[in-house]
Design an enzyme around this catalytic site. Sequence first.
Site, mmCIF file in Angstrom:
data_model
loop_
_atom_site.group_PDB
_atom_site.id
_atom_site.type_symbol
_atom_site.label_atom_id
_atom_site.label_comp_id
_atom_site.label_asym_id
_atom_site.label_seq_id
_atom_site.Cartn_x
_atom_site.Cartn_y
_atom_site.Cartn_z
ATOM 1 C CD GLU A 53 4.476 -2.676 8.260
ATOM 2 O OE1 GLU A 53 3.964 -2.865 7.150
ATOM 3 O OE2 GLU A 53 4.200 -1.704 9.002
ATOM 4 C CB CYS A 76 2.582 1.059 2.545
ATOM 5 S SG CYS A 76 4.027 1.764 3.375
#
Length: 368
Positions: A53, A76
């Site tokens: 990401e 996360c």
Amino acid sequence: MISDQTHMRRCLTLAKTAIGKTAPNPLVGSVIVQGDEIVGQGFHPQAGQPHGEIFALWEAGDRAKGATLYVNLEPCNHQGRTPPCTEAIIQAGIAKVVVGMVDPNPLVAGKGISRLRQAGIEVKVGVEEEACQRLNEAFCFRIKHQRPFGIFKYAMTLDGKIATAQAHSSWVTSSSARHWVHQLRSQCQAVIIGGNTVRRDNPLLTNHGVGEVNPLRVVLSRSLDLPIEAQLWDQDVAKTLVITEKTCDRNTLSHLEKLEVETLVLEQLTPLAVMEELYQRNCLQVLWECGGILAAEAIAMGTVQKVHAFLAPKIIGGVAAPTPVGELGFQQMTQALNLTDLHCQAIGPDWLFTGYLCGNDDNGQSNI
């Protein structure tokens, strides 16, 4: 309009770029879309590096604001070796996040999705979920069972032999099949064999230049009845770990140490103990390329989850010729271990059968 499924499949393609390089981390790819245009994409290259990401956000820059971010694994939300991805996504002004699957890691496990929603970001979960789970099957298994995902690979003739009665096995399959195996090795962190394989085949067990990093070559031998000279003892080619028991031949142990071959002496040498050791060494998936006796032990202990079986169009005969799996104690055909999700493909003149051992794939325990 391009579908969510199409963009998620692009994430999976990106993630696969790093196969064999991210252990113990998962494979993650990400795409950022503004309208129908991809404005950023990236993947997680290796442990310690930014996640997929982040690379996608860097590439998108200001165009990330109001865009949709696709990622095959939940972002996360904890501080590890890298900062949490959720905060970077929020700060970039992403309007919507499409997630392939929830991260099984207890440190994440829905917390990333919750954080994004708390920040007012729309989150969609479960796009191409089965494909996402399959890509990271080793990561999911390792998280759940605290040991690596076990793969058993073997090659046999039409009459079920892995070598002649004189132990000659070069070669059962074609060069195309062997190249495929080299690719498989490049995706694993360790390759395991027993002492018999060292004595009979003197294998190299590298990826033969297919991948950037060779797997750790692991030899299991309770007695250390091993040859003084072997290709595996050359540590300039790839690293080797020899695991044995306290009752081993101390002269051989000393010889290996002089050659700078790493050794490990266990109280009891079992496939399960070996997998627990390899878990501590950050292995995600481990390849069993052993003979029938050790293969039977590995299967019986539940340390094999997946099977790759090559079938070569040859017949060699021989009552004493070895077979892929040794004694499992079965007396009736109804006791046979069945493979699930079976897939077969032609590789050169050979056929490759791939499946999952029923009873070993979900709960990590053998059904023997």
